[in-house]
Write an enzyme that holds these catalytic residues in place. Sequence first.
Site, PDB file in Angstrom:
ATOM      1  N   ASP A   8      10.615  42.160  36.858  1.00  0.00           N
ATOM      2  CA  ASP A   8      11.078  40.835  37.250  1.00  0.00           C
ATOM      3  C   ASP A   8      10.261  40.393  38.467  1.00  0.00           C
ATOM      4  OD1 ASP A   8      12.740  38.544  37.332  1.00  0.00           O
ATOM      5  OD2 ASP A   8      13.970  39.489  38.870  1.00  0.00           O
ATOM      6  N   ASP A 195      16.719  42.699  39.543  1.00  0.00           N
ATOM      7  CA  ASP A 195      17.723  42.723  40.607  1.00  0.00           C
ATOM      8  C   ASP A 195      18.834  41.706  40.438  1.00  0.00           C
ATOM      9  OD1 ASP A 195      16.268  40.319  41.338  1.00  0.00           O
ATOM     10  OD2 ASP A 195      17.194  40.529  43.311  1.00  0.00           O
ATOM     11  N   ASP A 199      19.767  39.664  35.017  1.00  0.00           N
ATOM     12  CA  ASP A 199      18.980  40.784  34.498  1.00  0.00           C
ATOM     13  C   ASP A 199      19.839  41.886  33.884  1.00  0.00           C
ATOM     14  OD1 ASP A 199      16.496  39.702  35.259  1.00  0.00           O
ATOM     15  OD2 ASP A 199      16.731  40.449  37.300  1.00  0.00           O
TER      16      ASP A 199
END
Length: 263
Positions: A8, A195, A199
């Site tokens: 990410d 995080d 997600d």
Amino acid sequence: AATDVVLDKTGTLTEGRFRVAGVELPGGADEAWCRALACGLEGASRHPLARAFDGDALDVKDVRNHPGLGVEGNLDGRRVRIGTEAFCRELVAGPAPVAAPETGLTPVFLADERGWLAVFSLEDQVREHAREAVDALRAAGIRVHLLSGDHPAAVAALAARLEVADARGGALPQDKFEYIEGLQREGRVVAMAGDGLNDAPVLARADVSFAMGSGADAAQRHADFILLGNSLREMQGAFLQARRTMRIVRQNFAWALAYNALA
């Protein structure tokens, strides 16, 4: 062993501490009023982008979060939105203003039913050891991907900086889930690091997953590992330790087979 690592952007490769680097006011609205409206909308959001907006806030009613898109509310009887261009464009008939001309900045749009109000250009910092971790993963023969819901231009700028060839921006939570599934259908073993609250599903879907220690509780609950130091170097160390462990396991099997064969 993992063949691919999907990373990410916000809060993983970057610090996730945004600040407003610039404001455009295409409709001629007052900047202080636009900032107060943004604070009123983002006050209940837990997204890292929301942390860039603080200070006095307007009293916005019926605030609703739309994951991966933005926040909507009601101000004095009219709908107002803050978030992506596509999300805000549903309220506005006219063309969107040009946003974030500087490379790497993330645009956040503000609009109501009468038109475009503001475009905030947000800046985030890359984590100190991000490049080192990405290079180490590549050196270990692992294919690195950058997958983010952030603006495609900001994602492309970071991918170029870190020399990540496989990068995609503007990805909604379902898009991330399908991206991981696609790699797995190709026979790849996928690790994921993220995080955010959004997600959590994709972390659960990956073959092995890492959540940042400063990340959302939901992300941590669905991850296999939590990086307490918020550094990707810890993930790099986990991969190296896992490979050493598997090597010892194979050696033990070999010794056991040899021992039994001799016996």
